[in-house]
Write an enzyme that holds these catalytic residues in place. Structure first.
Site, PDB file in Angstrom:
ATOM      1  N   GLU A  60      10.284   2.700 -40.642  1.00 38.80           N
ATOM      2  CA  GLU A  60       8.953   2.043 -39.815  1.00 38.80           C
ATOM      3  C   GLU A  60       8.109   2.895 -39.192  1.00 38.80           C
ATOM      4  OE1 GLU A  60       8.351  -1.268 -40.061  1.00 38.80           O
ATOM      5  OE2 GLU A  60      10.557  -2.138 -40.514  1.00 38.80           O
ATOM      6  N   CYS A 124      14.142  -5.543 -32.917  1.00 37.09           N
ATOM      7  CA  CYS A 124      13.883  -4.026 -33.712  1.00 37.09           C
ATOM      8  C   CYS A 124      12.810  -3.617 -33.248  1.00 37.09           C
ATOM      9  CB  CYS A 124      14.082  -4.221 -35.117  1.00 37.09           C
ATOM     10  SG  CYS A 124      15.710  -4.802 -35.852  1.00 37.09           S
ATOM     11  N   HIS A 143      14.807   0.149 -41.004  1.00 41.35           N
ATOM     12  CA  HIS A 143      15.587  -1.210 -41.451  1.00 41.35           C
ATOM     13  C   HIS A 143      16.235  -0.977 -42.667  1.00 41.35           C
ATOM     14  CE1 HIS A 143      13.049  -3.966 -38.843  1.00 41.35           C
ATOM     15  NE2 HIS A 143      14.006  -4.312 -38.635  1.00 41.35           N
TER      16      HIS A 143
END
Length: 184
Positions: A60, A124, A143
């Site tokens: 991410e 998250c 993730h």
């Protein structure tokens, strides 16, 4: 879980690895993440979260401040629907995820690594933004798919090991460049 597998595998000798489980609770995240930064003053924090939609290991790039409407495990949601009132809309990690992705992909592990700019506006993303805000960008979020869909714990552990070592390498080289620029 992949994080526990990583704890078994470890990282290179000059790295102290601390693994914590973060509950799926907004208020705990707001308390725990700053406390961990204060306790350890780490070079880097890498958060790992399971995504039922993920089929790859996903790096991410950024965390988002607003848009949190889903209830957590305590059936709580921040009234403001944001992480940090008055904080920037989005904070990017200082880690160049494109470089990390290319390097890890080149290692020939049996795991596919991809990049994302949206960690999902749930715990998250909330955790990532909180950590990025706390650290001025010295955080990362990975993730992973649920175990067995398609990767084993060992495959995920080895992928995380490679990803974190590449992130540390990228971070150290970017800091070397910054130090060189200041010396002239």
């Amino acid at each position: 879980m992949a994080s526990w597998e990583l704890e078994k595998l470890g990282l290179r000798d000059d790295v102290d690895l601390h693994v914590y489980e973060v509950p799926v609770e907004y208020q705990t995240v707001q308390r725990l993440i700053p406390a961990l930064w204060k306790k350890h003053s780490p070079q880097l924090v890498v958060h790992v979260g399971v995504s039922g939609m993920a089929t790859t290991v996903t790096l991410e790039k950024c965390g988002h401040n607003v848009g949190y409407k889903g209830l957590d495990n305590c059936r709580f949601c921040p009234g403001s629907q944001c992480c940090v009132e008055g904080g920037p809309e989005c904070i990017d990690s200082i880690i160049d995820m494109d470089t990390v992705c290319k390097r890890v992909s080149a290692l020939g592990l049996d795991v596919t690594v991809t990049i994302s700019k949206d960690a999902g506006r749930y715990l998250c993303d909330f955790t990532y933004y909180t950590s990025l805000y706390q650290s001025r960008g010295r955080s990362a979020f990975v993730h992973v798919p649920p175990l067995g869909k398609p990767y084993t714990a060992e495959q995920l552990g080895r992928a995380l090991q490679a990803i974190i070592e590449e992130m540390l390498d990228v971070l150290e080289h970017s800091e070397d460049k910054i130090n060189c620029q200041h010396e002239h």
